[in-house]
Design an enzyme around this catalytic site. Structure first.
Site, mmCIF file in Angstrom:
data_model
loop_
_atom_site.group_PDB
_atom_site.id
_atom_site.type_symbol
_atom_site.label_atom_id
_atom_site.label_comp_id
_atom_site.label_asym_id
_atom_site.label_seq_id
_atom_site.Cartn_x
_atom_site.Cartn_y
_atom_site.Cartn_z
ATOM 1 N N HIS A 207 0.842 -1.210 0.000
ATOM 2 C CA HIS A 207 0.000 0.000 0.000
ATOM 3 C C HIS A 207 0.873 1.254 0.000
ATOM 4 O O HIS A 207 1.210 1.810 1.043
ATOM 5 C CB HIS A 207 -0.939 0.005 1.207
ATOM 6 C CG HIS A 207 -2.068 0.968 1.061
ATOM 7 N ND1 HIS A 207 -3.378 0.627 1.271
ATOM 8 C CD2 HIS A 207 -2.094 2.275 0.686
ATOM 9 C CE1 HIS A 207 -4.152 1.666 1.040
ATOM 10 N NE2 HIS A 207 -3.394 2.686 0.693
ATOM 11 N N ARG B 144 2.675 8.464 -6.444
ATOM 12 C CA ARG B 144 2.285 9.796 -6.924
ATOM 13 C C ARG B 144 2.573 10.067 -8.394
ATOM 14 O O ARG B 144 2.205 11.114 -8.905
ATOM 15 C CB ARG B 144 2.948 10.900 -6.084
ATOM 16 C CG ARG B 144 2.657 10.824 -4.598
ATOM 17 C CD ARG B 144 1.193 11.040 -4.286
ATOM 18 N NE ARG B 144 0.957 11.222 -2.855
ATOM 19 C CZ ARG B 144 -0.181 10.907 -2.250
ATOM 20 N NH1 ARG B 144 -1.187 10.394 -2.935
ATOM 21 N NH2 ARG B 144 -0.325 11.112 -0.958
ATOM 22 N N ASN C 58 -4.457 6.289 -7.204
ATOM 23 C CA ASN C 58 -4.959 7.669 -7.159
ATOM 24 C C ASN C 58 -3.924 8.647 -7.694
ATOM 25 O O ASN C 58 -3.522 9.603 -7.045
ATOM 26 C CB ASN C 58 -5.420 8.051 -5.751
ATOM 27 C CG ASN C 58 -4.355 7.876 -4.698
ATOM 28 O OD1 ASN C 58 -3.377 7.152 -4.916
ATOM 29 N ND2 ASN C 58 -4.519 8.535 -3.571
ATOM 30 N N HIS D 152 -5.736 -0.540 5.251
ATOM 31 C CA HIS D 152 -5.486 0.263 6.454
ATOM 32 C C HIS D 152 -6.617 0.269 7.488
ATOM 33 O O HIS D 152 -7.252 1.276 7.742
ATOM 34 C CB HIS D 152 -5.119 1.698 6.096
ATOM 35 C CG HIS D 152 -5.946 2.327 4.993
ATOM 36 N ND1 HIS D 152 -7.306 2.346 5.000
ATOM 37 C CD2 HIS D 152 -5.570 2.960 3.855
ATOM 38 C CE1 HIS D 152 -7.743 2.975 3.918
ATOM 39 N NE2 HIS D 152 -6.706 3.346 3.204
ATOM 40 N N ASN E 170 -5.928 9.367 6.927
ATOM 41 C CA ASN E 170 -7.232 8.739 6.764
ATOM 42 C C ASN E 170 -7.051 7.260 6.426
ATOM 43 O O ASN E 170 -6.435 6.949 5.414
ATOM 44 C CB ASN E 170 -8.008 9.437 5.645
ATOM 45 C CG ASN E 170 -9.473 9.051 5.660
ATOM 46 O OD1 ASN E 170 -9.971 8.494 6.638
ATOM 47 N ND2 ASN E 170 -10.166 9.329 4.576
ATOM 48 N N ASP F 78 0.776 2.531 3.768
ATOM 49 C CA ASP F 78 -0.037 3.631 3.237
ATOM 50 C C ASP F 78 0.841 4.880 3.053
ATOM 51 O O ASP F 78 0.414 6.000 3.321
ATOM 52 C CB ASP F 78 -1.238 3.932 4.149
ATOM 53 C CG ASP F 78 -2.270 4.827 3.467
ATOM 54 O OD1 ASP F 78 -2.134 5.097 2.255
ATOM 55 O OD2 ASP F 78 -3.209 5.272 4.158
ATOM 56 N N HIS G 131 3.290 14.056 0.856
ATOM 57 C CA HIS G 131 2.756 15.377 0.522
ATOM 58 C C HIS G 131 3.872 16.379 0.733
ATOM 59 O O HIS G 131 4.674 16.231 1.657
ATOM 60 C CB HIS G 131 1.580 15.747 1.428
ATOM 61 C CG HIS G 131 0.357 14.907 1.203
ATOM 62 N ND1 HIS G 131 -0.369 14.952 0.044
ATOM 63 C CD2 HIS G 131 -0.250 13.993 1.991
ATOM 64 C CE1 HIS G 131 -1.376 14.100 0.121
ATOM 65 N NE2 HIS G 131 -1.323 13.492 1.296
#
Lengths: 427, 306
Positions: free
Chosen positions: A63, A67, A97, A237, A283, A310, A314
């Site tokens: 996981h 990016r 994503n 998660h 999250n 996860d 950022h």
């Protein structure tokens, strides 16, 4: 002229063969030639002293958010795989994503091509494709094509497959190709607007909460769907005590369910949000001590199959805003082993054997990329020093992003190198 | 004379001695406010910025007045999230303030934790003028000041905060401050507007206002935001008024005088009926005057800590 490497006196731990022994390993041109107590070195052999270190089958993080394509200011395949390598992983699964999302075979191919170029391809990338087109949850992505191109699982991670009908069809479709549907479990209407665990701490801090039931209700629904469709379902998660128990009951009923937890969800609670540090915002959110205890119990009794980070990079600018505006997620690849050894192995929650099971054997089984350490097999290995004590220094992370709440934390256990595809990386 | 912290970020965890010091200091400032010449030179030479990212005429005016009465140089800017839309991060804003050598910053922001954040990145004294749904410490202090004036003490009082507790920073500052001072705090409102696990903070929760009235000395009636109806927290403002509105009829039934506070601005005949707002037990306008005195006291005590 063949290339010979002798790994000397390492402690070989391989859950798939139940081996736990101190031994030498001879690798010739990327293949394990000999496993024996003592292998004499010939002239020209590269010898690596692994006394006191663990040699495990290559760890995998199923996981990870690499990016790329689309958010290269946060992470690239180049930086993300280097971060993985330094965390001791020889493989990662990257979540879809991206922008565009991994909903087309060209994106799968692009990621694999970039992955082979990065650091001589020492870290394998197994893409997770999206369940729905553009991850919108409305129509199915071309699942068969995506799997044929190399996708090993399906997920709209970052968002749930909220429509029960789409989820049912995704499970049915995925079943034909034997890939898991990996769900980000969250009922959007219950979670919407929340930024941390709903409860006493959120009430004190005045931050909008995400209730545990947002996660639990979706797991309950999906378990019934997975049972009904007889398909493979994987909970991403997992964060609450009730969620652990739902999966435990599901397994008892024979539902094909697997699940993962992140190191941060078994290490810290919502108490650390009191700092309003946006690096505590993720999250699912950090929950309570009761949840942490239940997760540890689930890891111990085997309910929880996988530890996955996860890893969610950022940029500093994106995180240096107020808590409500800040994006969810923290980087995790380079602290995973340290947190797992310190929080779980050192406290006798799980053994080193179980740790490797959850960081290699089980996750590889879920995505169909099993390996083992045996003569004649390709050498795909991680080297871990379980005793070294170190302090987290975020500035030294190889990841392009530094968003971690663990700056300065004292940890025990660290990867010291990996070997994959005939390449050795020691650090 | 100074406080144990350089900043006023929250009442949670603030030592009782600090609260008492602020309340006591405010007495003398209130006295000044009643004099013909209302200005003192206490903060002469100090520069204070009022950084309001969220509209609030009342709080801003109250702070500005307090600052000017203390002779500080005052700069107010209503950023109203404009810098956010421009893409400037809060940290950039903070760095700019730092570069301008400002002594004190009063910040109002729609996100919880922003005052904490500023206090970590710049060296000025930070005063939280309301951060999201977290705290509004000067409001909590002025509520306590007003109650102490009225009752002579805070210890042993029972105060109920009524209405939209979930979204209220005033509620949280009241709970933390009053509890430290030995008062009992309850909350009353629709279950949809009571934050999860608030009972773990030691408050009793009520959903029927007639049940709580006979037990309390004072009500702090919160402003109900009109958009909560659209948000589905309750079916209609009419129903809210009927079941949670503080009316004269209800208060009369309680059989004893109950002091009425409200942080303002009032939605008349929604959370509070007009005759109660203007009635003999309302201390709402006292709160406004006390707000200036409290803010003077806070500015003075923080300024004096340098």
């Amino acid at each position: 002229m063949s290339k010979r490497i002798i790994l000397q006196s390492g402690r070989l731990i391989d859950p798939s063969t139940k081996k736990d022994e101190v031994t030498d390993i001879l690798i010739v041109d990327g293949t394990i030639e000999t496993i024996r107590k003592s292998i004499p070195a010939s002239p020209g052999d590269q010898v690596v002293d692994l006394k006191g270190k663990i040699v495990s089958p290559g760890l995998i993080d199923i996981h990870v958010h690499l990016r790329e394509p689309g958010y290269e200011h946060k992470e690239t395949i180049e930086t993300g795989t280097l971060s993985a390598a330094h965390g001791g992983f020889t493989a990662v699964c990257c979540m879809p994503n991206t922008n565009p999302a991994i909903d087309d075979e060209s994106i799968v191919t692009f990621i694999q091509t970039q992955g082979k170029k990065a650091h001589d391809g020492i870290v394998d990338i197994f893409p997770i494709a999206s369940v729905s087109k553009a991850r919108e949850g409305k129509t199915l992505a071309p699942i068969a094509e995506l799997v044929r191109a190399g996708a090993v699982g399906l997920s709209d991670d970052g968002a749930p497959v909220f429509d029960a009908k789409i989820m049912r069809r995704a499970l049915e479709y995925a079943m034909m190709y034997d890939v898991p549907v990996m769900q980000h479990c969250e009922i959007p209407e219950l979670a919407h607007g929340g930024v941390m665990n709903e409860g006493k701490v959120a009430t004190e801090l005045g931050l909008p909460g995400i209730p545990g039931i947002a996660e639990e209700i979706m797991i309950a629904r999906d378990l019934l769907l997975a049972e009904y469709t007889n398909s493979r379902y994987h909970v991403c998660h997992m964060s609450t005590a009730v969620a652990v128990d739902l999966v435990r009951q599901g397994k008892k009923k024979g539902i094909k369910v697997t699940c993962e937890v992140t190191p941060h969800h078994f290490t810290v609670t919502d108490e650390i949000v009191r700092s309003y540090d946006t690096n505590t915002k993720m999250n699912p959110p950090l929950r309570t001590q009761k949840d942490v205890d239940a997760i540890k119990e689930g890891l111990k009794d085997g309910t929880i199959d996988v530890i996955a980070t996860d890893h969610a990079p950022h940029s500093l600018d994106e995180k240096e805003v107020d808590y409500i505006q800040a994006p969810f997620g923290i980087v995790g690849l380079e602290t995973a082993i340290g947190l797992t050894v310190s929080e779980l192995v050192e406290h006798n929650v799980i053994s080193l054997m179980q740790m490797i099971e959850k960081l290699s054997t089980n996750p590889r089984k879920i995505i169909g990329k099993e390996i083992r350490i045996a003569e004649g097999e390709p050498a795909n290995l991680s080297f871990i020093d379980p005793d070294v004590e170190w302090k987290v220094e975020i500035a030294k992370f190889k990841s392009k992003s530094k968003n971690s709440p663990f700056e300065g934390k004292g940890l025990k256990g660290k990867a010291i190198g990996i070997y994959n595809h005939g390449k050795l990386m020691l650090y | 004379m100074s406080l144990s912290s350089r900043h006023l970020l929250r009442l949670q965890g603030m030592p009782k001695e600090d609260i008492v010091k602020i309340l006591d200091t405010a007495i003398s400032f209130k006295e000044i406010l009643n004099r013909p010449i209302k200005k003192v030179p206490t903060l002469q030479g100090k520069t204070i910025v009022n950084l309001f990212f969220e509209n609030s005429t009342r709080t801003r005016t109250s702070f500005e007045l307090a600052e000017r009465r203390l002779s500080a140089d005052v700069l107010s800017f209503a950023a109203a999230s404009s810098s956010v839309t421009k893409g400037e991060t809060l940290k950039d804003t903070a760095r700019n303030i730092e570069a301008m050598k400002i002594d004190m910053v009063v910040i109002r922001h729609n996100a919880a934790g922003t005052a904490d954040f500023l206090s970590k990145v710049i060296s000025a004294n930070i005063i939280n003028a309301g951060d999201g749904q977290h705290e509004h410490p000067t409001q909590g202090l002025l509520d306590m000041f007003t109650l102490r004036e009225k009752f002579g003490h805070l210890e042993g009082l029972h105060i109920c905060v009524v209405g939209d507790v979930l979204h209220s920073r005033v509620a949280r500052s009241n709970i933390f401050g009053l509890q430290t001072m030995g008062a009992k705090v309850s909350v009353c409102g629709p279950a949809t507007l009571i934050p999860r696990e608030i009972e773990k903070l030691g408050v009793d929760v009520y959903h029927h206002i007639d049940e709580i009235l006979p037990k309390v000395d004072a009500l702090n009636v919160l402003r109900i935001q009109m958009e909560r109806e659209a948000g589905g927290y309750f079916p209609s403002l009419r129903e809210f008024h009927r079941f949670f509105g503080v009316t004269k009829e209800r208060l009369d039934r309680a059989g004893k005088p109950i002091t009425i506070l409200h942080p303002g601005p009032i939605n008349r005949d929604v959370e509070l009926s007009a005759d109660v707002a203007d009635g003999p037990h309302s201390v709402i306008l006292e709160q406004v005057l006390n707000g200036v005195a409290i803010r003077m006291a806070v500015l003075y005590l923080l300024g004096a800590s340098e």
